[in-house]
Design a protein around this motif. Structure first.
Motif, mmCIF file in Angstrom:
data_model
loop_
_atom_site.group_PDB
_atom_site.id
_atom_site.type_symbol
_atom_site.label_atom_id
_atom_site.label_comp_id
_atom_site.label_asym_id
_atom_site.label_seq_id
_atom_site.Cartn_x
_atom_site.Cartn_y
_atom_site.Cartn_z
ATOM 1 N N LEU A 36 0.762 -1.506 0.022
ATOM 2 C CA LEU A 36 0.057 -0.189 0.022
ATOM 3 C C LEU A 36 0.744 1.225 0.032
ATOM 4 O O LEU A 36 0.403 2.208 -0.556
ATOM 5 C CB LEU A 36 -0.891 -0.006 1.082
ATOM 6 C CG LEU A 36 -2.015 -0.786 1.195
ATOM 7 C CD1 LEU A 36 -2.732 -1.189 2.341
ATOM 8 C CD2 LEU A 36 -3.066 -0.524 0.174
ATOM 9 N N ARG A 37 2.068 1.167 0.911
ATOM 10 C CA ARG A 37 2.879 2.449 0.621
ATOM 11 C C ARG A 37 3.499 2.523 -0.748
ATOM 12 O O ARG A 37 3.564 3.855 -1.048
ATOM 13 C CB ARG A 37 4.082 2.147 1.556
ATOM 14 C CG ARG A 37 3.759 2.409 2.957
ATOM 15 C CD ARG A 37 4.869 2.509 3.913
ATOM 16 N NE ARG A 37 5.492 1.390 4.193
ATOM 17 C CZ ARG A 37 5.263 0.399 5.103
ATOM 18 N NH1 ARG A 37 4.476 0.514 6.067
ATOM 19 N NH2 ARG A 37 5.834 -0.651 5.238
ATOM 20 N N GLU A 38 3.775 1.404 -1.431
ATOM 21 C CA GLU A 38 4.075 1.684 -2.828
ATOM 22 C C GLU A 38 3.166 2.245 -3.732
ATOM 23 O O GLU A 38 3.380 3.270 -4.635
ATOM 24 C CB GLU A 38 4.529 0.373 -3.411
ATOM 25 C CG GLU A 38 5.843 -0.178 -2.669
ATOM 26 C CD GLU A 38 7.115 0.657 -2.915
ATOM 27 O OE1 GLU A 38 7.282 1.263 -4.083
ATOM 28 O OE2 GLU A 38 7.860 0.999 -1.951
ATOM 29 N N VAL A 39 1.990 1.846 -3.570
ATOM 30 C CA VAL A 39 0.715 2.299 -4.424
ATOM 31 C C VAL A 39 0.572 3.769 -4.040
ATOM 32 O O VAL A 39 0.335 4.466 -5.025
ATOM 33 C CB VAL A 39 -0.628 1.414 -3.914
ATOM 34 C CG1 VAL A 39 -1.915 2.037 -4.514
ATOM 35 C CG2 VAL A 39 -0.489 0.277 -4.344
ATOM 36 N N ASP A 40 0.686 4.201 -2.742
ATOM 37 C CA ASP A 40 0.806 5.560 -2.460
ATOM 38 C C ASP A 40 1.454 6.470 -3.339
ATOM 39 O O ASP A 40 1.401 7.731 -3.502
ATOM 40 C CB ASP A 40 1.027 5.788 -0.797
ATOM 41 C CG ASP A 40 -0.067 5.137 -0.160
ATOM 42 O OD1 ASP A 40 -1.310 5.254 -0.522
ATOM 43 O OD2 ASP A 40 0.126 5.073 1.160
ATOM 44 N N LYS A 41 2.581 5.916 -3.614
ATOM 45 C CA LYS A 41 3.861 6.719 -4.455
ATOM 46 C C LYS A 41 3.307 6.626 -6.010
ATOM 47 O O LYS A 41 4.375 7.360 -6.766
ATOM 48 C CB LYS A 41 5.255 5.932 -4.430
ATOM 49 C CG LYS A 41 5.473 5.862 -2.643
ATOM 50 C CD LYS A 41 6.985 5.286 -2.820
ATOM 51 C CE LYS A 41 7.311 4.867 -1.448
ATOM 52 N NZ LYS A 41 8.699 3.795 -1.413
ATOM 53 N N GLU B 117 0.698 -3.425 -8.400
ATOM 54 C CA GLU B 117 0.601 -2.362 -7.689
ATOM 55 C C GLU B 117 -0.356 -1.112 -8.250
ATOM 56 O O GLU B 117 -1.073 -0.553 -7.905
ATOM 57 C CB GLU B 117 1.866 -1.767 -7.451
ATOM 58 C CG GLU B 117 2.701 -2.356 -6.135
ATOM 59 C CD GLU B 117 4.088 -2.021 -6.143
ATOM 60 O OE1 GLU B 117 4.699 -2.424 -5.204
ATOM 61 O OE2 GLU B 117 4.379 -1.128 -6.874
ATOM 62 N N GLY B 121 -3.668 0.221 -7.340
ATOM 63 C CA GLY B 121 -4.001 1.735 -7.087
ATOM 64 C C GLY B 121 -5.120 1.986 -8.143
ATOM 65 O O GLY B 121 -5.892 2.869 -7.720
ATOM 66 N N ARG B 124 -8.378 1.153 -5.983
ATOM 67 C CA ARG B 124 -8.504 1.843 -4.817
ATOM 68 C C ARG B 124 -8.835 3.449 -4.944
ATOM 69 O O ARG B 124 -9.641 4.114 -4.451
ATOM 70 C CB ARG B 124 -7.103 1.708 -3.782
ATOM 71 C CG ARG B 124 -7.318 2.279 -2.440
ATOM 72 C CD ARG B 124 -6.081 2.465 -1.736
ATOM 73 N NE ARG B 124 -5.046 3.400 -2.463
ATOM 74 C CZ ARG B 124 -3.925 3.712 -1.783
ATOM 75 N NH1 ARG B 124 -3.713 3.098 -0.568
ATOM 76 N NH2 ARG B 124 -3.265 4.599 -2.724
ATOM 77 N N ASP B 125 -7.809 4.108 -5.953
ATOM 78 C CA ASP B 125 -7.637 5.334 -6.164
ATOM 79 C C ASP B 125 -8.644 5.954 -7.149
ATOM 80 O O ASP B 125 -9.002 7.043 -7.345
ATOM 81 C CB ASP B 125 -6.277 5.844 -6.200
ATOM 82 C CG ASP B 125 -5.397 5.518 -5.196
ATOM 83 O OD1 ASP B 125 -5.851 5.293 -4.019
ATOM 84 O OD2 ASP B 125 -4.203 5.458 -5.226
#
Lengths: 60, 187
Positions: A36-41, B117, B121, B124-125
């Motif tokens: 999830l931290r990687e996805v945040d980036k 990923e 993403g 989710r986003d």
């Protein structure tokens, strides 16, 4: 022909309501937090998500 | 993921995918077969979206996404055939990652993780803010279980064998895991 896509799974369990409640309240593990931290980036402007095709273009 | 400049496109009929090679490991050839022979049909029927990852003009990998759900059914409860239109169990909505594959020549370079990923993403986003979905569901070959677990995926549960008899497992990734256990609204 390849294995077809399966859009719905049926999971057998003793108590469906309890299983759903368990999944909804389950905390993430370290691996999930790392992902999830990687996805945040993710930089969506750089990734440039492909534009949905117009209906007419599908029959080109 | 690798630092190589990558391009992401949605599958179209003019895309050249015949050179895609995925042969290593159980289920690999099925992934290749799906891309070359079936993905466009699903695309044209609006049943899935397949995204291609390119490094210059070389096809690195792809993933296929659809709306999907998991139904939790009590053991011994009516089967779908018995229940008919009334349905069975408790359905939970999500985005289905139906296929994810990397060309053999690009393996072990982080492309698979990168594609995963990106799909996560997107769900989710870009989807969940507008359409209720709590999970990314993954239809994975059993031999890939550890790879998905290293990414944080969990086994969704024991699923009945699928029609094709392929050795697959149903996994899930919670898009919005609670920091604290949530109130039990379903008990």
């Amino acid at each position: 022909m390849a294995r077809p896509l399966e859009f719905e799974y049926v999971i057998e369990c003793e108590d469906p309501a309890a299983e759903v409640a368990r999944l909804l309240s389950m905390r993430p593990n370290e691996a999930a937090l790392r992902t999830l931290r990687e996805v945040d980036k993710l930089d969506w402007s750089r990734l440039k998500l492909a534009e949905p095709r117009k209906r007419s273009s599908t029959t080109e | 993921m690798t630092n190589e400049p990558l391009t992401l496109t949605q599958l179209q009929s003019r895309d050249e995918v015949s050179g895609f090679c995925c042969r290593e490991g159980p289920g690999a050839e099925d992934l290749e077969d799906f891309l070359k022979n079936d993905a466009l049909r699903y695309e044209n029927d609006y049943l899935s979206r397949t995204y291609l990852v390119w490094s210059e003009s070389r096809l690195v990998g792809f993933c296929t996404l659809s709306a999907g759900s998991v139904r939790f059914r009590a053991e011994g409860e009516k089967t779908q055939a018995e229940a008919g239109l009334e349905g069975i169990g408790l359905p939970m909505p999500g985005v289905l990652l139906g296929r994810l594959a990397v060309d053999d020549r690009f393996r072990s370079r982080g492309f698979g993780r990168g594609i995963f990923e990106w799909a996560l993403g997107l769900a989710r986003d870009r989807i969940a803010p507008y359409v209720g979905c709590r999970w990314l569901f993954i239809d994975a070959y059993a031999c890939r279980r550890e790879w998905y677990e290293r990414l944080g995926c969990k086994i969704a549960g024991k699923a009945p064998p699928n029609a094709s008899g392929a050795d697959t497992i149903k996994m899930c990734f919670d898009l919005f895991p609670p920091e604290e256990p949530t109130l039990d609204l379903w008990g």
